[in-house]
Design a protein around this motif. Sequence first.
Motif, mmCIF file in Angstrom:
data_model
loop_
_atom_site.group_PDB
_atom_site.id
_atom_site.type_symbol
_atom_site.label_atom_id
_atom_site.label_comp_id
_atom_site.label_asym_id
_atom_site.label_seq_id
_atom_site.Cartn_x
_atom_site.Cartn_y
_atom_site.Cartn_z
ATOM 1 N N GLN A 1 3.262 -5.651 -19.688
ATOM 2 C CA GLN A 1 2.733 -6.204 -18.451
ATOM 3 C C GLN A 1 3.700 -5.933 -17.313
ATOM 4 O O GLN A 1 4.896 -5.782 -17.520
ATOM 5 C CB GLN A 1 2.471 -7.694 -18.611
ATOM 6 N N GLU A 2 3.141 -5.855 -16.135
ATOM 7 C CA GLU A 2 3.884 -5.594 -14.910
ATOM 8 C C GLU A 2 4.683 -4.299 -14.963
ATOM 9 O O GLU A 2 5.889 -4.281 -14.774
ATOM 10 C CB GLU A 2 4.766 -6.791 -14.554
ATOM 11 N N VAL A 3 3.975 -3.211 -15.234
ATOM 12 C CA VAL A 3 4.577 -1.885 -15.149
ATOM 13 C C VAL A 3 4.215 -1.279 -13.797
ATOM 14 O O VAL A 3 3.241 -1.676 -13.168
ATOM 15 C CB VAL A 3 4.138 -0.968 -16.316
ATOM 16 N N GLN A 4 5.023 -0.355 -13.358
ATOM 17 C CA GLN A 4 4.796 0.273 -12.060
ATOM 18 C C GLN A 4 4.429 1.732 -12.249
ATOM 19 O O GLN A 4 4.850 2.367 -13.215
ATOM 20 C CB GLN A 4 6.056 0.171 -11.203
ATOM 21 N N GLY A 5 3.642 2.244 -11.324
ATOM 22 C CA GLY A 5 3.295 3.651 -11.393
ATOM 23 C C GLY A 5 2.315 4.051 -10.322
ATOM 24 O O GLY A 5 1.880 3.241 -9.508
ATOM 25 N N ARG A 6 1.981 5.332 -10.357
ATOM 26 C CA ARG A 6 1.032 5.884 -9.399
ATOM 27 C C ARG A 6 0.262 6.984 -10.114
ATOM 28 O O ARG A 6 0.844 7.812 -10.811
ATOM 29 C CB ARG A 6 1.779 6.469 -8.205
ATOM 30 N N GLY A 7 -1.046 7.004 -9.936
ATOM 31 C CA GLY A 7 -1.882 8.027 -10.547
ATOM 32 C C GLY A 7 -1.616 9.398 -9.972
ATOM 33 O O GLY A 7 -1.190 9.535 -8.823
ATOM 34 N N THR A 8 -1.903 10.417 -10.759
ATOM 35 C CA THR A 8 -1.615 11.785 -10.327
ATOM 36 C C THR A 8 -2.665 12.364 -9.404
ATOM 37 O O THR A 8 -2.410 13.348 -8.727
ATOM 38 C CB THR A 8 -1.497 12.719 -11.544
ATOM 39 N N LYS A 9 -3.851 11.765 -9.347
ATOM 40 C CA LYS A 9 -4.918 12.360 -8.536
ATOM 41 C C LYS A 9 -5.227 11.522 -7.308
ATOM 42 O O LYS A 9 -4.815 11.843 -6.212
ATOM 43 C CB LYS A 9 -6.167 12.564 -9.383
ATOM 44 N N THR A 10 -5.943 10.439 -7.479
ATOM 45 C CA THR A 10 -6.402 9.685 -6.318
ATOM 46 C C THR A 10 -5.932 8.240 -6.315
ATOM 47 O O THR A 10 -6.242 7.495 -5.393
ATOM 48 C CB THR A 10 -7.943 9.675 -6.258
ATOM 49 N N GLY A 11 -5.197 7.818 -7.322
ATOM 50 C CA GLY A 11 -4.836 6.411 -7.447
ATOM 51 C C GLY A 11 -3.809 5.944 -6.433
ATOM 52 O O GLY A 11 -2.913 6.683 -6.030
ATOM 53 N N ASP A 12 -3.983 4.697 -6.008
ATOM 54 C CA ASP A 12 -2.975 4.060 -5.162
ATOM 55 C C ASP A 12 -1.785 3.649 -6.019
ATOM 56 O O ASP A 12 -1.940 3.333 -7.195
ATOM 57 C CB ASP A 12 -3.549 2.800 -4.491
ATOM 58 N N PRO A 13 -0.592 3.607 -5.432
ATOM 59 C CA PRO A 13 0.572 3.135 -6.174
ATOM 60 C C PRO A 13 0.394 1.678 -6.619
ATOM 61 O O PRO A 13 -0.224 0.878 -5.924
ATOM 62 C CB PRO A 13 1.716 3.261 -5.167
ATOM 63 N N HIS A 14 0.935 1.369 -7.760
ATOM 64 C CA HIS A 14 1.000 0.005 -8.291
ATOM 65 C C HIS A 14 2.494 -0.312 -8.438
ATOM 66 O O HIS A 14 3.075 -0.142 -9.509
ATOM 67 C CB HIS A 14 0.290 -0.080 -9.645
ATOM 68 N N PHE A 15 3.107 -0.741 -7.340
ATOM 69 C CA PHE A 15 4.554 -0.951 -7.317
ATOM 70 C C PHE A 15 4.963 -2.416 -7.273
ATOM 71 O O PHE A 15 6.138 -2.739 -7.393
ATOM 72 C CB PHE A 15 5.185 -0.231 -6.122
ATOM 73 N N GLY A 16 4.020 -3.322 -7.031
ATOM 74 C CA GLY A 16 4.366 -4.739 -6.934
ATOM 75 C C GLY A 16 5.267 -5.034 -5.747
ATOM 76 O O GLY A 16 6.014 -6.011 -5.751
ATOM 77 N N SER A 17 5.185 -4.223 -4.703
ATOM 78 C CA SER A 17 6.032 -4.391 -3.522
ATOM 79 C C SER A 17 5.195 -4.935 -2.362
ATOM 80 O O SER A 17 3.969 -5.056 -2.458
ATOM 81 C CB SER A 17 6.644 -3.052 -3.117
ATOM 82 N N HIS A 18 5.865 -5.208 -1.259
ATOM 83 C CA HIS A 18 5.147 -5.683 -0.076
ATOM 84 C C HIS A 18 4.140 -4.632 0.400
ATOM 85 O O HIS A 18 3.006 -4.955 0.745
ATOM 86 C CB HIS A 18 6.136 -6.031 1.043
#
Length: 97
Positions: A32-49
């Motif tokens: 749970q609570e991993v960070q990443g960004r998809g290679t094509k069209t995904g928005d980043p999931h960074f848990g940041s502001h």
Amino acid sequence: MKSIFIAFDQAYYERIVDMLQRSNARGFTAWQEVQGRGTKTGDPHFGSHAWPSIANALITIVDDDQVQGILDKLHQMDLATPKLGLRAFVWNVEQSI
């Protein structure tokens, strides 16, 4: 046997676990609570502001004949809510103990 690695927006967690249960894929390990960004069209999931969403990840090991059904169900989830982000990858399992 195959492993299915699933990276997904945290909002999917309960739905994915429930779907695996209904698909007779009992065992899994989740992060749970991993960070990443998809290679094509995904928005980043960074848990940041700037990028507040967060991702989870899960791996399950299943029989070969279970893979396509699980992938189809995951694909339907992704099509229903494409902005959330969901990806699945399948690997061969060479050995287990």
